[in-house]
Design a protein around this motif. Structure first.
Motif, PDB file in Angstrom:
ATOM      1  N   VAL A  84       0.825  -1.210   0.000  1.00 53.11           N
ATOM      2  CA  VAL A  84       0.000   0.000   0.000  1.00 53.11           C
ATOM      3  C   VAL A  84       0.862   1.266   0.000  1.00 53.11           C
ATOM      4  O   VAL A  84       0.582   2.201  -0.771  1.00 53.11           O
ATOM      5  CB  VAL A  84      -0.987  -0.012   1.189  1.00 53.11           C
ATOM      6  N   ILE A  88       0.630   4.102  -2.942  1.00 52.98           N
ATOM      7  CA  ILE A  88       0.355   5.522  -2.684  1.00 52.98           C
ATOM      8  C   ILE A  88       1.462   6.399  -3.274  1.00 52.98           C
ATOM      9  O   ILE A  88       1.192   7.466  -3.860  1.00 52.98           O
ATOM     10  CB  ILE A  88       0.218   5.756  -1.162  1.00 52.98           C
ATOM     11  N   LEU A 123      -5.162   4.719   2.653  1.00 50.88           N
ATOM     12  CA  LEU A 123      -5.543   5.393   1.408  1.00 50.88           C
ATOM     13  C   LEU A 123      -6.302   6.689   1.698  1.00 50.88           C
ATOM     14  O   LEU A 123      -6.069   7.718   1.045  1.00 50.88           O
ATOM     15  CB  LEU A 123      -6.412   4.457   0.553  1.00 50.88           C
ATOM     16  N   TYR A 128      -6.834   9.551  -0.948  1.00 57.17           N
ATOM     17  CA  TYR A 128      -7.426   8.724  -2.005  1.00 57.17           C
ATOM     18  C   TYR A 128      -8.648   7.951  -1.478  1.00 57.17           C
ATOM     19  O   TYR A 128      -8.691   6.716  -1.543  1.00 57.17           O
ATOM     20  CB  TYR A 128      -6.391   7.752  -2.569  1.00 57.17           C
ATOM     21  N   CYS A 131     -10.237   5.635  -4.062  1.00 60.54           N
ATOM     22  CA  CYS A 131      -9.492   4.467  -4.527  1.00 60.54           C
ATOM     23  C   CYS A 131     -10.146   3.211  -3.943  1.00 60.54           C
ATOM     24  O   CYS A 131     -10.189   3.034  -2.730  1.00 60.54           O
ATOM     25  CB  CYS A 131      -8.032   4.554  -4.088  1.00 60.54           C
TER      26      CYS A 131
END
Length: 325
Positions: A84, A88, A123, A128, A131
């Motif tokens: 992750v 990002i 996120l 985001y 996302c």
């Protein structure tokens, strides 16, 4: 997601079509998507990530190649420590300067409920919230249900082997047997007898009706009759179990819909296959007419398919005639 696990080309191709009819939103089988008009979707493979020196390099190249459909597979090495954060970083360094937004990430292993919650938080904090998170990894209806109950932050599920291989019920017990033979202007009924009651066939030409409750619109049972039989529901309709005949129920305030649809008449095709989206919508509408008790996974209520008295009598006439010896 199941094309590579499918048992043959036809299973992959037509299995994608059947899955879409049954409710899947898209397919990773590009040929089926092209030919049947099904939305295509998919993500990178673990092999893509493994080809590059680092996970970041793999994500960066993928985002450069597919900026409008960037979904990154974040579990090749470590979802929360590398996957992750690297995703990002690529979103920030590659997509954002292009004015693009990431489509999502996919988690394919580990504790998906736990990992999806942590990934969602990361996120969101990175800016985001749009996302999406896709989950895969040998999912079936039970695992999906449990993930939802556990509050997993999953927006879509990639279902593969357990659907395309019909893993939960891989053997189809029904086979073709003759029901009638035309002799001049009449039909002679035929039967196959078995010591197992359920495997003894139902003879003759037949009509099939679905019984709906007028008040709720729910399907109550299906009703099989002789092809030339008239069904009167003015005073209700009493059905009995064709095997356990003492089980009876009378339905009132109902309507019938004949399910038989002629495909060929006198050797000429009289039916045009509807568009796939229309078939899919019809399937969903029919499933919605079933009671929740019938659709539950564990110990569902039985949905009855019963015979008319006339058809039951004809079946037992043939059983008496051919079963004497």
């Amino acid at each position: 997601f199941g094309a590579r696990r499918a048992q043959g080309y036809d299973a992959a191709y037509f299995g994608a079509r059947a899955s879409y009819i049954g409710g899947c939103g898209s397919t990773s089988c590009v040929m089926a998507a092209r030919d049947f008009g099904i939305p295509a979707s998919g993500t990178m493979a673990h092999s893509w990530v493994q080809m590059f020196p680092t996970e970041y390099d793999a994500f960066k190249k993928y985002a450069e190649m597919y900026p409008d459909a960037c979904v990154l597979l974040v579990d090749t090495y470590n979802v929360l420590r590398h996957g992750v954060p690297d995703a990002i970083k690529v979103f920030d360094e590659v997509l954002k300067p292009m004015g693009k937004r990431p489509k999502g990430i996919r988690i394919d292993s580990g504790d998906i409920a736990y990992l999806s919650k942590k990934a969602r938080k990361m996120l969101d904090e990175a800016g985001y919230p749009d996302c999406t998170i896709c989950a895969s990894n040998s999912l079936d209806e039970y695992i999906v249900r449990d993930l939802i109950l556990q509050g997993a932050r999953v927006d879509s599920f990639g279902i593969g082997e357990n659907m395309i291989t019909a893993k939960s019920d891989p053997v189809f017990g029904g086979v073709y047997k003759l029901a009638a033979v035309k002799d001049g202007g009449r039909y002679l009924p035929k039967i196959k007898i078995s010591e197992t009651a359920e495997k003894t066939t139902i003879p003759h030409l037949k009509n099939l009706y679905r019984i709906y409750d007028k008040e709720t619109g729910k399907a109550m049972a299906d009703y099989i009759t002789m092809w030339d039989e008239t069904v009167d529901i003015e005073n209700g309709l009493t059905l009995f179990d064709p095997v356990q005949t003492w089980k009876k129920r009378t339905f009132e305030n109902i309507c019938l819909r004949k399910l038989n649809v002629p495909i060929y008449v006198n050797g000429r095709r009289v039916y045009e296959n509807p568009p796939l989206k229309e078939i899919r919508a019809y399937c969903r509408q029919q499933v919605d007419t079933l009671w929740d008790e019938v659709k539950r996974f564990e110990n569902p209520h039985r949905y009855y398919v019963d015979l008319s008295q006339k058809l039951w009598d004809e079946r037992h006439r043939l059983l008496d005639e051919y079963g004497r010896g």
